[in-house]
Scaffold this active site. Structure first.
Site, mmCIF file in Angstrom:
data_model
loop_
_atom_site.group_PDB
_atom_site.id
_atom_site.type_symbol
_atom_site.label_atom_id
_atom_site.label_comp_id
_atom_site.label_asym_id
_atom_site.label_seq_id
_atom_site.Cartn_x
_atom_site.Cartn_y
_atom_site.Cartn_z
ATOM 1 N N CYS A 33 41.978 50.747 99.467
ATOM 2 C CA CYS A 33 40.964 51.810 99.399
ATOM 3 C C CYS A 33 40.271 51.861 100.749
ATOM 4 C CB CYS A 33 39.940 51.534 98.308
ATOM 5 S SG CYS A 33 38.557 52.715 98.344
ATOM 6 N N HIS A 60 44.907 45.581 92.072
ATOM 7 C CA HIS A 60 45.317 45.410 93.468
ATOM 8 C C HIS A 60 45.784 43.971 93.674
ATOM 9 C CE1 HIS A 60 43.818 49.164 95.601
ATOM 10 N NE2 HIS A 60 43.691 49.395 94.307
ATOM 11 N N HIS A 71 43.881 49.036 86.501
ATOM 12 C CA HIS A 71 44.292 49.491 87.833
ATOM 13 C C HIS A 71 44.086 48.287 88.751
ATOM 14 C CE1 HIS A 71 44.358 52.599 91.197
ATOM 15 N NE2 HIS A 71 43.866 51.524 91.813
#
Lengths: 322, 322
Positions: free
Chosen positions: B250, B219, B217
């Protein structure tokens, strides 16, 4: 570091040249000079300041001589200008810029026509004339550039063999004049490269000319710019070209909406994290990128300039542990 | 293709969940549903639609149930919701969403406190309670997530050993209940990863649990998102999480200015170019990304949505050759 990456790379900053020529005309000369001077404080040792091209085609660079005259020079920094024909070279010679004689070809014939107004054969003839002028001025060819080496917005995919053939044509035209370019720069002019293609192309050029250093001029049109740079680093490429804040693009590449060059500060961040020395001060680069965004007056695509370096989080962490 | 890349990967779309919860409150439920429905036409088979978290902490997701109720379902697509505690799981169960039971931990204790309000020990206790609820509902754990696996904005660098320890804690708490998660997802929550760290971390987890599939995951806070994805692909990672147009970030990661998740369409472009199947329609993804930008009302960081795919240049090239 336990890896096979180069210990150090050289980055040529392209932002003031390629970046400002991709923006609408009207950026004041003083603002361009301000950015060049800011970039010269970051550890960069080569800055492309302007292009000596026909101002009717590229009014954004009509102030090339004015830029060259205005920049306060910092020792240890080479201030470059680009030219693409003899008239441009003569203009560059009339300034105090640091001349970097190059030869060039386009892997895509159509791009060569649009960008340089020359057929493949005509472009090589132009290089022959340029080399003669360089030699008359006591200069040697420092690099051979191949534009659209990874694809073209007019011709689509470009065969690896076509790129090798263009490098060969440039090596040959230099050899005719008793020269050999020490460096071949493969340009992803339109941002069509991917990491596997970077590997294939570098492999093919190295296979034929094992002693020729390879450079990469990368664009981040589709988000793969740094992945492509990483592929080059893994193969030991030590010459990169990038733009502060990701300024750039090519006005003759047929796709105006695209992002520009890979961002210098993003490349510097990558290198710092993986232990490849660049000599660059990341915080100073971020400050210059922020200045570039102020100058153009719209958001630029660089990421690290917005996300920030990791240094402040690392130092905060130290404080937290106290 | 002559390489060792996976033949096919699975991409979970995180944009409607992680993206909209990072935007200011006020995006209409209908707009969120419109994006989810557009994404469901792109070939995506898993879409994270919403989070079942306390609306006082995250008012952007107060309409989670309304989103779940409104989405017109398309066969073959799993519509997911995220929860981080038992109350959230109960809310998710009351909807018709496709439940994906996960367990999670944070490599950074500080991030765990801020994001989940739990100490490392408290977080594992929470997982124990969650697994009991999953089992009572006849469900098995499908994945173990480690947040801040590549660095933290509060704690700085995160040791590889700390990540391995968190994976071990999650594997152990599953084992207590007679389960074994088939997948461990390493989350670069704050965009601190680099390709070498991706390799080191995957290597360390594989060394200890050779049968555990690994997901990423990622970014794109500092421009390395796709370079990190490429490093994962080279190691055979087949599970990725990304966001349409690069939506995301986030809200509890301590760095609001940063870019979001890697853009789904940029990842899909990379995969298409290097011959890794995704099942995704790149043009449909670009259309969805454009819709996402319209909905949030500001530029989003995805690149391919602006640069366009290469298909049109390739097809133009064919026409030119006629």
């Amino acid at each position: 570091m336990g890896n096979d990456l180069p210990s150090r790379i050289r980055i040529i900053e392209e932002g003031p040249r390629e970046g400002f020529q991709s923006e609408p005309p009207g950026i004041p000369t003083a603002a361009k000079v301000r950015l060049i001077e800011a970039l010269a404080t970051t550890g960069l040792t080569e800055i492309a300041c302007c292009s000596f091209v026909d101002p009717r085609r590229l009014p954004q660079m009509a102030d090339a001589e004015a830029i060259a005259a205005a920049v306060r020079r910092r020792p240890g920094v080479a201030y470059r200008g680009l030219w693409l024909n003899g008239a441009g070279f003569d203009r560059a010679r009339s300034t105090t810029l640091d001349l970097r004689p190059i030869v060039f070809a386009s892997a895509s014939a159509t791009f060569g026509e649009r960008n340089n107004g020359r057929s493949p054969t005509g472009m090589i003839e132009e290089q022959r004339r340029l080399i003669a002028r360089y030699q008359a001025a006591g200069l040697k060819v420092e690099a051979a550039y191949v534009f659209t080496a990874f694809g073209c917005n007019y011709e689509g995919d470009i065969a690896v063999a076509a790129v090798v053939e263009r490098v060969a044509a440039l090596v040959d035209v230099c050899a005719e004049a008793g020269e050999r370019p020490p460096l071949a720069v493969l340009c992803d002019t339109v941002g069509a490269a991917n990491p596997l293609l970077v590997e294939r192309l570098i492999g093919a050029v190295r296979e034929r000319w094992p002693d020729l250093a390879i450079g990469l001029h990368l664009h981040d049109t589709r988000g793969l710019g740094l992945a492509n740079a990483m592929a080059g680093l893994r193969l030991g490429v030590t010459h990169f070209e990038s733009s502060c804040a990701g300024l750039g693009g090519c006005p003759f590449a047929g796709n105006r909406a695209a992002a520009g060059n890979i961002a210098t500060e993003d490349l510097a961040f990558l290198c710092a994290e993986i232990g490849v020395a660049t000599g660059l001060d990341l915080e100073a680069l971020i400050a210059a990128a922020t200045l570039a965004e102020e100058i153009v007056g719209h958001p630029l695509p660089g990421r690290t300039m917005k996300g920030g370096s990791l240094a402040r989080f690392r130092s905060q962490a130290t404080i937290n542990l106290d």
